[in-house]
Design a protein around this motif. Structure first.
Motif, PDB file in Angstrom:
ATOM      1  N   GLY A  67      -1.979 -16.092 -21.559  1.00 48.47           N
ATOM      2  CA  GLY A  67      -1.138 -15.125 -21.956  1.00 48.47           C
ATOM      3  C   GLY A  67      -1.066 -13.935 -20.818  1.00 48.47           C
ATOM      4  N   ILE A  68      -0.595 -14.141 -19.653  1.00 51.17           N
ATOM      5  CA  ILE A  68      -0.745 -13.124 -18.631  1.00 51.17           C
ATOM      6  C   ILE A  68       0.218 -11.801 -18.897  1.00 51.17           C
ATOM      7  CG2 ILE A  68      -1.204 -15.071 -16.805  1.00 51.17           C
ATOM      8  CD1 ILE A  68       1.747 -14.165 -15.890  1.00 51.17           C
ATOM      9  N   ARG A  69      -0.533 -11.000 -18.145  1.00 49.86           N
ATOM     10  CA  ARG A  69       0.277  -9.513 -18.072  1.00 49.86           C
ATOM     11  C   ARG A  69      -0.228  -8.675 -17.022  1.00 49.86           C
ATOM     12  NH1 ARG A  69       4.479  -6.432 -19.938  1.00 49.86           N
ATOM     13  NH2 ARG A  69       3.827  -4.446 -19.459  1.00 49.86           N
ATOM     14  N   GLU A  70       0.548  -8.474 -15.874  1.00 50.75           N
ATOM     15  CA  GLU A  70       0.078  -7.832 -14.904  1.00 50.75           C
ATOM     16  C   GLU A  70       1.190  -6.825 -14.465  1.00 50.75           C
ATOM     17  OE1 GLU A  70      -1.036 -10.514 -11.742  1.00 50.75           O
ATOM     18  OE2 GLU A  70      -1.032  -9.136 -10.322  1.00 50.75           O
ATOM     19  N   GLU A  71       0.367  -5.740 -13.782  1.00 52.33           N
ATOM     20  CA  GLU A  71       1.531  -4.886 -13.183  1.00 52.33           C
ATOM     21  C   GLU A  71       1.093  -4.584 -11.759  1.00 52.33           C
ATOM     22  OE1 GLU A  71       2.387  -1.005 -14.842  1.00 52.33           O
ATOM     23  OE2 GLU A  71       3.560  -1.981 -16.296  1.00 52.33           O
ATOM     24  N   ARG A  72       2.328  -4.315 -10.698  1.00 54.16           N
ATOM     25  CA  ARG A  72       2.107  -4.035  -9.317  1.00 54.16           C
ATOM     26  C   ARG A  72       2.852  -3.057  -9.103  1.00 54.16           C
ATOM     27  NH1 ARG A  72       2.445  -9.801  -6.524  1.00 54.16           N
ATOM     28  NH2 ARG A  72       1.061 -11.063  -8.008  1.00 54.16           N
ATOM     29  N   ILE A  73       2.355  -2.389  -7.904  1.00 53.29           N
ATOM     30  CA  ILE A  73       3.504  -1.248  -7.287  1.00 53.29           C
ATOM     31  C   ILE A  73       3.586  -2.075  -5.783  1.00 53.29           C
ATOM     32  CG2 ILE A  73       3.816   1.068  -6.478  1.00 53.29           C
ATOM     33  CD1 ILE A  73       3.512   0.812  -9.606  1.00 53.29           C
ATOM     34  N   ALA A  74       4.793  -1.950  -5.402  1.00 59.10           N
ATOM     35  CA  ALA A  74       5.403  -2.373  -4.029  1.00 59.10           C
ATOM     36  C   ALA A  74       5.981  -1.198  -3.497  1.00 59.10           C
ATOM     37  CB  ALA A  74       6.125  -3.693  -4.169  1.00 59.10           C
ATOM     38  N   HIS A  75       5.540  -0.975  -2.126  1.00 58.20           N
ATOM     39  CA  HIS A  75       5.960   0.059  -1.312  1.00 58.20           C
ATOM     40  C   HIS A  75       6.531  -0.783   0.042  1.00 58.20           C
ATOM     41  CE1 HIS A  75       3.784   3.210  -3.195  1.00 58.20           C
ATOM     42  NE2 HIS A  75       2.779   2.412  -3.336  1.00 58.20           N
ATOM     43  N   GLU A  76       7.819  -0.519   0.334  1.00 61.82           N
ATOM     44  CA  GLU A  76       8.640  -1.293   1.433  1.00 61.82           C
ATOM     45  C   GLU A  76       8.895  -0.102   2.434  1.00 61.82           C
ATOM     46  OE1 GLU A  76      10.143  -5.222  -0.712  1.00 61.82           O
ATOM     47  OE2 GLU A  76      11.437  -3.346  -0.684  1.00 61.82           O
ATOM     48  N   TRP A  77       8.933  -0.708   3.724  1.00 64.28           N
ATOM     49  CA  TRP A  77       9.418   0.235   4.888  1.00 64.28           C
ATOM     50  C   TRP A  77      10.285  -0.621   5.736  1.00 64.28           C
ATOM     51  CZ3 TRP A  77       4.314   0.159   3.274  1.00 64.28           C
ATOM     52  CH2 TRP A  77       3.824   1.327   2.528  1.00 64.28           C
ATOM     53  N   LEU A  78      11.575   0.225   6.228  1.00 63.08           N
ATOM     54  CA  LEU A  78      12.245  -0.595   7.341  1.00 63.08           C
ATOM     55  C   LEU A  78      12.583   0.504   8.255  1.00 63.08           C
ATOM     56  CD1 LEU A  78      14.588  -2.631   7.978  1.00 63.08           C
ATOM     57  CD2 LEU A  78      16.427  -1.208   6.523  1.00 63.08           C
ATOM     58  N   ASP A  79      12.461  -0.052   9.651  1.00 60.94           N
ATOM     59  CA  ASP A  79      12.305   0.817  10.731  1.00 60.94           C
ATOM     60  C   ASP A  79      13.763   1.077  11.094  1.00 60.94           C
ATOM     61  OD1 ASP A  79      12.205   2.240  13.096  1.00 60.94           O
ATOM     62  OD2 ASP A  79      10.593   0.890  13.897  1.00 60.94           O
ATOM     63  N   GLY A  80      14.205   2.280  11.212  1.00 54.25           N
ATOM     64  CA  GLY A  80      15.736   2.618  11.578  1.00 54.25           C
ATOM     65  C   GLY A  80      16.041   2.286  12.785  1.00 54.25           C
ATOM     66  N   SER A  81      14.834   2.279  13.876  1.00 55.66           N
ATOM     67  CA  SER A  81      15.162   2.133  15.222  1.00 55.66           C
ATOM     68  C   SER A  81      15.425   0.467  15.483  1.00 55.66           C
ATOM     69  CB  SER A  81      13.893   2.421  15.998  1.00 55.66           C
ATOM     70  OG  SER A  81      13.640   4.105  15.777  1.00 55.66           O
ATOM     71  N   ASP A  82      14.725  -0.314  14.538  1.00 57.73           N
ATOM     72  CA  ASP A  82      14.549  -1.797  14.652  1.00 57.73           C
ATOM     73  C   ASP A  82      14.690  -2.436  13.412  1.00 57.73           C
ATOM     74  OD1 ASP A  82      14.332  -4.417  15.076  1.00 57.73           O
ATOM     75  OD2 ASP A  82      12.552  -4.317  16.232  1.00 57.73           O
ATOM     76  N   LEU A  83      16.034  -2.800  13.003  1.00 54.19           N
ATOM     77  CA  LEU A  83      16.256  -3.278  11.675  1.00 54.19           C
ATOM     78  C   LEU A  83      15.614  -4.652  11.303  1.00 54.19           C
ATOM     79  CD1 LEU A  83      20.045  -1.931  10.900  1.00 54.19           C
ATOM     80  CD2 LEU A  83      17.817  -0.929  10.406  1.00 54.19           C
ATOM     81  N   GLU A  84      14.905  -5.021  12.178  1.00 55.02           N
ATOM     82  CA  GLU A  84      14.214  -6.420  11.837  1.00 55.02           C
ATOM     83  C   GLU A  84      12.593  -5.946  11.585  1.00 55.02           C
ATOM     84  OE1 GLU A  84      16.337 -10.080  13.906  1.00 55.02           O
ATOM     85  OE2 GLU A  84      15.665  -8.531  15.478  1.00 55.02           O
ATOM     86  N   ARG A  85      12.215  -4.680  11.765  1.00 53.36           N
ATOM     87  CA  ARG A  85      10.850  -4.456  11.537  1.00 53.36           C
ATOM     88  C   ARG A  85      10.810  -3.784  10.090  1.00 53.36           C
ATOM     89  NH1 ARG A  85       7.861   0.369  14.440  1.00 53.36           N
ATOM     90  NH2 ARG A  85       5.573  -0.404  14.548  1.00 53.36           N
ATOM     91  N   VAL A  86      10.046  -4.783   9.397  1.00 50.31           N
ATOM     92  CA  VAL A  86       9.700  -4.144   7.994  1.00 50.31           C
ATOM     93  C   VAL A  86       8.311  -4.434   7.572  1.00 50.31           C
ATOM     94  CG1 VAL A  86      12.105  -4.687   7.181  1.00 50.31           C
ATOM     95  CG2 VAL A  86      10.668  -6.629   7.320  1.00 50.31           C
ATOM     96  N   ALA A  87       8.068  -3.771   6.608  1.00 47.27           N
ATOM     97  CA  ALA A  87       6.473  -3.812   6.103  1.00 47.27           C
ATOM     98  C   ALA A  87       6.424  -3.732   4.754  1.00 47.27           C
ATOM     99  CB  ALA A  87       5.838  -2.595   6.751  1.00 47.27           C
ATOM    100  N   SER A  88       5.438  -3.929   3.923  1.00 48.84           N
ATOM    101  CA  SER A  88       5.402  -3.767   2.540  1.00 48.84           C
ATOM    102  C   SER A  88       3.785  -3.792   2.291  1.00 48.84           C
ATOM    103  CB  SER A  88       6.018  -4.740   1.727  1.00 48.84           C
ATOM    104  OG  SER A  88       5.390  -5.856   1.700  1.00 48.84           O
ATOM    105  N   HIS A  89       3.461  -3.125   1.102  1.00 45.88           N
ATOM    106  CA  HIS A  89       2.201  -3.193   0.632  1.00 45.88           C
ATOM    107  C   HIS A  89       2.574  -3.412  -1.022  1.00 45.88           C
ATOM    108  CE1 HIS A  89       0.144  -0.454   3.853  1.00 45.88           C
ATOM    109  NE2 HIS A  89       0.269  -1.642   4.186  1.00 45.88           N
ATOM    110  N   ASN A  90       1.630  -4.435  -1.193  1.00 46.42           N
ATOM    111  CA  ASN A  90       1.595  -4.457  -2.763  1.00 46.42           C
ATOM    112  C   ASN A  90       0.147  -4.255  -3.346  1.00 46.42           C
ATOM    113  OD1 ASN A  90       3.285  -6.822  -4.716  1.00 46.42           O
ATOM    114  ND2 ASN A  90       4.126  -6.104  -2.588  1.00 46.42           N
ATOM    115  N   LEU A  91       0.129  -3.297  -4.356  1.00 50.19           N
ATOM    116  CA  LEU A  91      -1.081  -2.567  -4.892  1.00 50.19           C
ATOM    117  C   LEU A  91      -1.088  -2.895  -6.494  1.00 50.19           C
ATOM    118  CD1 LEU A  91       0.495  -0.494  -2.945  1.00 50.19           C
ATOM    119  CD2 LEU A  91      -2.083   0.001  -2.746  1.00 50.19           C
ATOM    120  N   THR A  92      -2.135  -2.684  -6.909  1.00 52.03           N
ATOM    121  CA  THR A  92      -2.425  -2.646  -8.451  1.00 52.03           C
ATOM    122  C   THR A  92      -1.955  -1.320  -8.811  1.00 52.03           C
ATOM    123  OG1 THR A  92      -4.529  -2.005  -8.332  1.00 52.03           O
ATOM    124  CG2 THR A  92      -4.610  -4.189  -8.204  1.00 52.03           C
ATOM    125  N   PRO A  93      -1.833  -0.912 -10.035  1.00 54.99           N
ATOM    126  CA  PRO A  93      -1.394   0.518 -10.708  1.00 54.99           C
ATOM    127  C   PRO A  93      -2.630   1.446 -10.117  1.00 54.99           C
ATOM    128  CG  PRO A  93      -0.687  -1.099 -12.283  1.00 54.99           C
ATOM    129  CD  PRO A  93      -1.703  -1.879 -11.054  1.00 54.99           C
TER     130      PRO A  93
END
Lengths: 183, 422
Positions: free
Chosen positions: B172-198
């Motif tokens: 009976g799983i139940r989980e929450e996460r927060i994800a932060h994402e970034w995209l670099d306007g100087s290079d649209l192929e440069r992206v990053a993300s962090h997945n964290l617990t609440p």
């Protein structure tokens, strides 16, 4: 390895056959839920759903293109259900029996919560089945069939505004039927 | 009174459509809207209870019903459905566009395809249908333009998501996460993300950037999220490596694997999502052996004040992939129902609900809700989101494109040979 969900491939694996298979797997649960919440038990639901898909399969070559095929299938299901009610009315046997109510599974994590949720669902289904055909079909399309107002309007042949208004009234009547039972 | 009812009817309908989409997800963004009105509040409780009802067919019923259908004669193809046959020709033409065309020069191929598309459109009036969406290329071009408008060189596009995993399985799983994402306007192929617990504990970090002429992606899995107690840094296969690995696969497996790659199931922050949405919006025109079924398409809706496409598709097989430190990757397959609200201007997602049903009966609902999206001047960032910080001693593993495709091919094996072939 067995395919999941189990899919029976037709002997002729033509484009049409594959298309129908995929369509069938995706749409069957929605149609079953749409019918199941309006009839007394699983046997009747299965009978109506089977008859619906027989009609869909027979006329598959005439089915509308694209997403309209979903609304088309729901219309066939609705008509098949109405035919069933007509026969039942003639037999005067449309009373709702609590014992015959379809089993309602629950996603709850503990048996107590599952039991409470099941009781609540059965109470609701009983009240839904007391509504007139028009209200019941609309609520089933929305909640069990998960159709948007636009799709419901297309299936029922009315405007989106009419769907909204009928929905509000159907919910009010459902609330009246439920009375003071915690809803 | 009539006007008030009309307003209420609209409120109820909007609430219900939102509820249908996020069935069984606890978050309820519209609570605030209805809670101050006694009648609407009561109806809201009722609607929530109604959407909580599950009515599922017995497992053997689907198979039995399908068996009966195979004995039912079908009506012959009517003359009026000529557009369907032409449509099939179009599909074949589009399908063959994926292969190299060594013997046919570029211009004639385009003309042939255009002629077939034109013939298809001419045949349509006999059977009115919805106007087609923009092509995949148009969508990508439009979304590139939209992204370029949203974020400029010297800026970073930032988004924050709330992810909710809920489901029914043995635990009976139940989980929450927060994800932060970034995209670099100087290079649209440069992206990053962090997945964290609440609580703010890092689960994994992702970085994708171009060097040596190729986009490389790395994922750092924190110890709590990896099967290795030291955590792990994975270097993901590049597009070129995946293409080469694809060419080495068997001809019967290749269409399936190509579909897997084209639908962009593999996670890449922001960029992967656009490609996934593009594939989703093109579902009906996407001929392949894993035929998607589009259950709903609504291009008139609004979400959070923004015009959205509401799209619902069912995938017969979605692949879940997990690398292990001591052996080949673990892969599993699910039947997946996906509902997305896609911004009509940027083709980015505002909200998504995915219901995965696995062969063992487990069912997992993943809800992603966008909580924040804004553009930040790069100079105003207090830390560099495009730097993946990996603790010393973390083992590094280079993922193999061949292993990845072999794992996918293994779970998609039941679908091999259906539909298209190379």
């Amino acid at each position: 390895m067995r395919p999941y969900p189990p899919i029976l491939r037709l002997a002729d694996a033509s484009d049409d056959a594959v298309e129908f298979e995929e369509f069938y797997v995706a749409v069957l649960p929605k149609i079953y839920a749409f019918i199941g919440c309006q009839v007394r038990n699983h046997e009747i639901a299965q009978d109506i759903v089977s008859r619906t898909f027989v009609k869909v399969y027979e006329h598959w070559n005439h089915a509308p293109a694209g997403e309209a095929v979903i609304a088309w299938t729901f219309r066939i299901a609705r008509n098949t259900l109405i035919d069933h009610w007509r026969v039942e009315t003639r037999r005067a046997s449309r009373s709702v029996s609590v014992e015959e109510l379809a089993e309602v599974p629950s996603a709850a994590s503990t048996p107590e919560v599952a039991c409470a949720r099941r009781e609540r669902s059965e109470l609701l289904l009983r009240a839904v089945r007391k509504l007139n055909d028009r209200d019941r079909i609309l609520l089933a399309l929305k909640f069990a069939g998960q159709r948007s107002n636009r799709e419901a309007a297309s299936i029922l042949g009315i405007s989106e505004a009419a769907v909204s208004m009928r929905l509000l009234r159907a919910l009010r009547r459902l609330r009246l039927h439920l009375g003071d039972q915690g809803f | 009174m009539w006007r008030k009812d009309r307003h209420r009817a609209r409120q109820v309908s909007e609430y219900m459509d939102a509820l249908i989409v996020q069935r069984r997800a606890d978050a309820d963004p519209l609570d605030r809207l209805l809670v101050n009105d006694e009648e609407l509040h009561e109806l809201q409780v009722l609607m929530r209870a109604l959407t909580d009802i599950e009515m599922v067919p017995p497992s053997e019923f689907g198979t039995e019903c399908r068996r009966q259908l195979s004995r039912v004669p079908q009506e012959p193809l009517p003359i009026s459905s000529r557009h369907k046959s032409i449509g099939r020709l179009v599909r074949k033409a589009l399908r063959s566009e994926r292969r190299p065309w060594p013997a046919v020069p570029r211009l004639p191929r385009k003309i042939v395809t255009s002629a077939l598309v034109a013939a298809f459109l001419i045949a349509l009036p006999a059977h009115p249908a919805k106007p087609p969406l923009a092509s995949a290329e148009e969508i990508l071009t439009l979304s590139d333009v939209a992204l370029a408008r949203v974020v400029r060189p010297g800026e970073v596009y930032y988004r924050r998501w709330r992810l909710t995993f809920s489901g029914r399985d043995a635990e009976g799983i139940r989980e929450e996460r927060i994800a932060h994402e970034w995209l670099d306007g100087s290079d649209l192929e440069r992206v990053a993300s962090h997945n964290l617990t609440p609580e703010g504990r890092l689960l994994f970090g992702y970085l994708s950037e171009r060097y040596d002429g190729e986009v490389h992606s790395s994922v750092y899995f924190a110890p709590a999220f990896s099967d290795d107690p030291r955590g792990a840094l994975h270097l993901e296969p590049t597009s070129a490596e995946l293409r080469q690995a694809l060419e080495r696969t068997g001809r019967d497996q290749r269409p399936l694997l190509r579909t897997y790659l084209e639908r962009h199931y593999m996670y890449t922050p922001i960029l992967g999502e656009r490609r996934f949405n593009r594939a989703m919006l093109n579902a009906p025109k996407d001929p392949n052996p894993l035929l998607r079924v589009m259950l709903a398409f609504d291009d008139t809706g609004m979400l959070s004040g923004m015009p959205v496409y509401r799209v619902q598709v069912v995938d017969p097989a979605r692949v879940r992939f997990r690398w292990r430190s001591d052996g080949p990757p673990a892969v599993s397959r699910s039947l997946t129902d996906t509902v997305r609200y896609i911004n009509r201007d940027s083709y980015l997602t505002l909200k998504s609900v995915e219901t995965h049903e696995y062969a063992d009966g487990a069912r997992v609902v993943v809800t992603r809700e966008l909580e924040e999206a804004r553009t930040i001047r790069a100079a105003d960032l207090t830390s560099d989101p495009f730097r993946l910080e990996v603790p010393a001693g973390t083992p590094t593993r280079r993922q193999s494109a061949s292993d990845l495709l072999a794992g996918v091919a293994a779970v998609l094996e039941p679908f091999a040979g259906a539909g298209t072939s190379e």
